[in-house]
Write a protein that holds these residues in place. Sequence first.
Motif, short mmCIF file in Angstrom:
data_model
loop_
_atom_site.label_atom_id
_atom_site.label_comp_id
_atom_site.label_asym_id
_atom_site.label_seq_id
_atom_site.Cartn_x
_atom_site.Cartn_y
_atom_site.Cartn_z
N ASN A 859 0.83 -1.18 0.00
CA ASN A 859 0.00 0.00 0.00
C ASN A 859 0.88 1.25 0.00
O ASN A 859 1.78 1.39 0.82
CB ASN A 859 -0.90 -0.02 1.25
N TYR A 905 -7.94 6.77 4.00
CA TYR A 905 -7.14 7.38 2.93
C TYR A 905 -7.67 7.02 1.55
O TYR A 905 -7.66 7.85 0.64
CB TYR A 905 -5.68 6.92 3.06
N SER A 906 -8.18 5.81 1.37
CA SER A 906 -8.72 5.42 0.06
C SER A 906 -9.93 6.27 -0.29
O SER A 906 -10.09 6.67 -1.46
CB SER A 906 -9.08 3.94 0.07
N ASP A 907 -10.76 6.58 0.69
CA ASP A 907 -11.91 7.46 0.41
C ASP A 907 -11.44 8.88 0.11
O ASP A 907 -12.02 9.57 -0.73
CB ASP A 907 -12.85 7.46 1.61
N ARG A 909 -8.63 9.74 -1.31
CA ARG A 909 -8.06 9.77 -2.66
C ARG A 909 -9.13 9.81 -3.73
O ARG A 909 -8.88 10.29 -4.84
CB ARG A 909 -7.16 8.55 -2.87
#
Length: 926
Positions: A859, A905-907, A909
Amino acid sequence: MVRLSAVGASGVARGGGNSPLLAVDPKMHILEFGADQDDEGSSARAVDAAFRTVPRDHTAFLVWKITENGTEMLPRPHYGTFYDADAYLVYSCSLPGQPAGPDVIRREIKENGECSERHIHAWASERSAALGAVALRRASQLAAHLSTPTVLHRENAAKESPRLLSYFRDGIRIFRSGANGGARLYRVRGPRPVLLQLEPVSWAQLASDGVFMLDASALLVLWLGRTANLIEKIFGAKIAYRMSRGADKGAPARRIVIAHDGYEQTLPAAERAMLGNLLEPHSRVVGITSPPEAARPARLYRAAPPRATHAPLALPSHRPTARLEEVKRAPLYREDLADDGHATFRCFTSGQARPEKYFWACTWWTRGGAACGRGWGGGGGAAAARGALAAARGLARARRHAGPVSCAAAGREPLEFAALFRRWRWCDARRDTRQRAARSATTRLDAVSLAANAWLAAETQLPDDGSGSLRMWRVRREDECARPHGARAPLAELERPWQAAFYDQDCYIALYTYHAPTGDQSVIYYWMGGSSPNDLRDLGAKEAKDLYVKLGRLPVQAWVYQGKEPAHFLQLFKGRMITYVGSSTYYDPSGRRVVAPSRVLIRVSGQYAREARGVEVRYEGAGEGRREEARYERAGQGRDVEASYEGAAQGRGACYVLREGARVWVWCAACATGDEREVAKNMAAAEHVLVMQGKEKPDFWAALRDRRHLLVASPLAEVERPLPPRLFYVSIGAPGQYSFEEIISLSQYELAPEMAAVLDAHACVFVWLGEHCCPRAKDDARQLAAAYLAHDPAARDPETPILVLSQGREPPNFTGFFPHWKHSMWKNHKTFGAIISALEGKAIVQGGNSALQCGNNANEFDQHGKYPLAVLRGPKEHMPSDVDPLTKELYLTHDDFVSTFNMSYSDFRALPSWKQKEMKKAVGLF
């Protein structure tokens, strides 16, 4: 007391006490060590009664605990457990090439020239320094009792030598003496795991590259750092399971909580609260891994009596007893060790798996020299060994390094010491027999026979006899592809690869396929000429990697350099490989046809097809034609092919091939052997005239013209006795950062699908990639091997051949180095994810996400250093150097990121860039 002085143009600089001055002249250092720096230099006492039962003529493995009043032999169940307030002695005696440790088979050491490997390790920690001096004295007593040259090691806690760790298959355990009954914190590290107890229990002990265990009464917490390697995670899970069961098999197992670095808040509420009671969440600061130190070459010091002018006269106890003079820096040779005294060897081994372990020192001393007095059996020899060891320890203190220190006698040097010297002749009667058989073998070298006799494949470095299929391409230069009518493809396939002529300004890619008992095997060879430019080499490396990926990442990859080709590459051309000066485009603009110069003098070396090389002898004479002048001139602009070739061990020859149009002569010197003459005649590959030295005819001299002085006969070099191979575990840090830790016991059991390893066969370097190893290791295997060569303190040749192979595709010239290789070894191997799944039925609880639980974390978010939110919000001048001010959010832990932005963090981005900027401004991270 240590005195450090430096001799240079500016005079002498001196330092005393515990703060030695640095040298003025870095080219030469002189160090003096006082008599009061160690007690081990005192006269040996009578042999301890505990040592009188140690067998002198049998293999053995014994461990003692050292006290002020005596020496206590430990029972086998206590082997591998050390307490930091105590000191220990470990004695190992084994036969060459045989495993050592508690499971050593008791065998008699016969008096037929069979040399045993004897090692005595004196272990102590900072808390037991006084007992460490006692342990060294008793180690000398044990060595005197054995009456046989023995290697002495001074071991420091948590910085043990690879040899000591190799004895204990399940690793060692270092506990704090007198620890309280509260929670205990441990760290697991290394391929032979070291379980180290840490105090106090706090966040400051944790590091992002480590695996830690927190042992509380109700549960066990396994904390996994972001950049911790997969091998340590697996060992950590196994040790946690054993600790959860406890010594009492009937007791119920404790719960195991797995916490991932930065994801502690994702644990269930009850476990999160229990972890918070042990480690305060608000004080969370996890250490950042520091990059390894730059590689430094090995240095050789000579021990000599102190000069009177340098002796301090204030106190009689401070009289210097040893004076060390720097003799040379790497590369070192066996001839650099004079046989009339001591030579103290100092070596920085930066890039080890443990960042603090950068120093290794060894003293080498002769048993018959004037400085040693008598042989080992007498008291003078033992005293000389203690003095040599004291000198090495003093050198370590002067450099403020606390790594292991060793002392070896001439003729009993361990492999770790011999590998720091070039052309060291290793004595092993069993291997010598194999090497003689392998060198003379000319039949039964097919793939089936070599697979059945893998040791022969390893010694000859042949996976087969070269009778498979071969395709070759020449790497085109950018200017060739840019021509109006030129080919656009970067590779030009050769029409007759078996007869291919090589040119020192070109690079070639060869794809060789052969049938083995396990199925079809392929090898991609990438050959680089000695005068080829760097941009062409880089382009060829890219094309070779693309071909490897196109073939499903199955072939063995090999990077070879002119003059250093491995035996199998030479075997492909049946003894007719010739390297010419210039480029093939001088004779064929397409570069596809095999065209050799019409007028050339070739020096031939080798006695067998797998050794045969031919190289054009460069000559810039007045009689050369315009084409020859042009190619010699262009060759002079690149690397010097002759210098490159002469630097190789094979740059010798007593035979030459002279080609003048259609006429060919084979000239043989008087010192040439019959095998060399046969190789030269095979190299001519045409009707030729055999000319012996002293019987040349006028037509030969007429064709040679003014190149007569180039016929220089070099006698056949003495057959080398190479060192045994060495195995290294690779730890991968930040991009471009690798560390290497040696695994002394060479066994397939030391390999695991989760690791990348380097097998150093000295003539070449193998990189073994496990099926589940870090993806970056698979993509950067060549850079990994190059980093290994650069970090080797022996100053290795950067053009050493590199072979990269994957698990399940190992050729016999690799597996033959391992005793009893089994291709089914990892058939039922449990991955890290499988181990965690198996533990789930043992009352295990974990947080984090599925990507973390698989072990190898690729990741992007977790690959950056992590800092507290207050630091990232601070002024720019106080910002850590590795933080990108435009992407500060990447340096938050997952827990801090979620608490700051209220999303993962994925949300984050997935949001538009303008929205990301607004949110970062709102929280002070823009």
